[in-house]
Design an enzyme around this catalytic site. Structure first.
Site, PDB file in Angstrom:
ATOM      1  CB  THR A  32      42.807  35.822  46.203  1.00  0.00           C
ATOM      2  OG1 THR A  32      42.801  35.889  44.777  1.00  0.00           O
ATOM      3  CG2 THR A  32      42.162  37.074  46.765  1.00  0.00           C
ATOM      4  CE  LYS A 144      41.983  31.896  43.134  1.00  0.00           C
ATOM      5  NZ  LYS A 144      41.646  32.249  44.524  1.00  0.00           N
ATOM      6  CD  GLU A 177      35.036  25.749  40.749  1.00  0.00           C
ATOM      7  OE1 GLU A 177      35.951  25.537  41.562  1.00  0.00           O
ATOM      8  OE2 GLU A 177      35.240  26.139  39.582  1.00  0.00           O
TER       9      GLU A 177
END
Length: 274
Positions: A32, A144, A177
């Site tokens: 992203t 990811k 996270e």
């Protein structure tokens, strides 16, 4: 630019075959990317991570061809300031887990407006909660990849604008996270600490940029366990679209926006607006 523009394998297209392994198994990766004045920001970090991750999963991606397509996609859509999502799947295959014979990865690009918020957590600070969901150990730690069900379930734990983000622990009760961000803390001694992502979590490109930025300026950075008690001087979250969000509220505790957090926030914002 409209609200949503999509290319699949270099052509304007909004459909995938039902045999695509990204749909069937989450067999793929994504990036992203914040776009500023038509250009991807933190680009080297994104493309290096994507290439490295494809190699780890055994997906044969031609990175040079991909970057040519990205440039053409952004130019065709007259992208100004936007969010580019790049998804790579292993491609189509038969039923079953065996990926043998999948030699043509699928490349999916989509372009979206930048997030719009009535209150900017980067400027005013973020209010965060501790999520109930725990992150398990994973052989895919750091990647990811397309299977983000843990983050989806964690994000369902709140609605509305009471919180800007939620923090996730592992089963050893260490903070790892946010649902969409990486975590940093500043100790009372002035050192920078970010959770060790050896066993879970996503190794974000903004996180990598901040670690390099700090070390180049002689700031101590440690990757180690972080207690959910957060007895620290400063806290901030980061990702490659939003930049840095100073944390001002967490589980009944409050912090100001510290000087080191503000310095790093401003540096990242400059990079994202370049």
């Amino acid at each position: 630019m409209g609200d949503f523009s999509v290319w699949v394998n270099g052509e304007p297209e909004g459909f995938l075959p039902v045999s695509d392994r990204g749909l069937a198994y989450g067999d793929g990766l994504f990036e992203t990317v914040r776009v500023s004045v038509g250009r991807p920001t933190l680009a080297d970090y994104h493309w290096r991570r994507l290439q490295r991750s494809c190699e780890q999963l055994g997906i044969a991606l031609d990175i040079e061809h991909l970057l040519e397509e990205v440039d053409a996609f952004l130019l065709d859509n007259q992208a100004g300031d936007a969010v580019l999502k790049v998804m790579i799947t292993r491609g189509s295959g038969g039923r079953g887990y065996n990926p043998e014979g999948c030699l043509s990865p699928c490349r999916i690009f989509s372009l979206h407006p930048l997030p719009s918020r009535s209150r900017d957590p980067g400027l005013h600070g973020a209010r965060v909660k501790r999520c109930q969901l725990r992150l398990g150990r994973s052989a895919l730690a750091g990647l990811k990849h397309l299977n983000r069900l843990e983050q989806v379930l964690a994000r369902r734990e709140w609605q509305g604008d009471a919180y800007d983000e939620g923090l996730l622990c592992d089963f050893d009760d260490n903070l790892i996270e946010g649902t969409m961000s990486n975590l940093f803390v500043v100790t009372h001694e002035g050192s920078l600490v970010t959770p060790d992502l050896s066993f879970n979590g996503v190794s974000g490109v903004c996180r990598d940029f901040i670690i390099e930025f700090a070390r180049h300026r002689g700031i101590s950075v440690q990757e180690q366990s972080v207690s959910p008690d957060l007895d620290v001087a400063e806290i901030f979250l980061c990702n490659s679209v939003n930049g840095v969000w100073p944390v001002i509220e967490y589980e009944g505790r409050e912090w100001g926006i510290g000087s080191l957090t503000a310095q790093i926030r401003d540096c990242v914002l400059e990079e994202l607006n370049a």
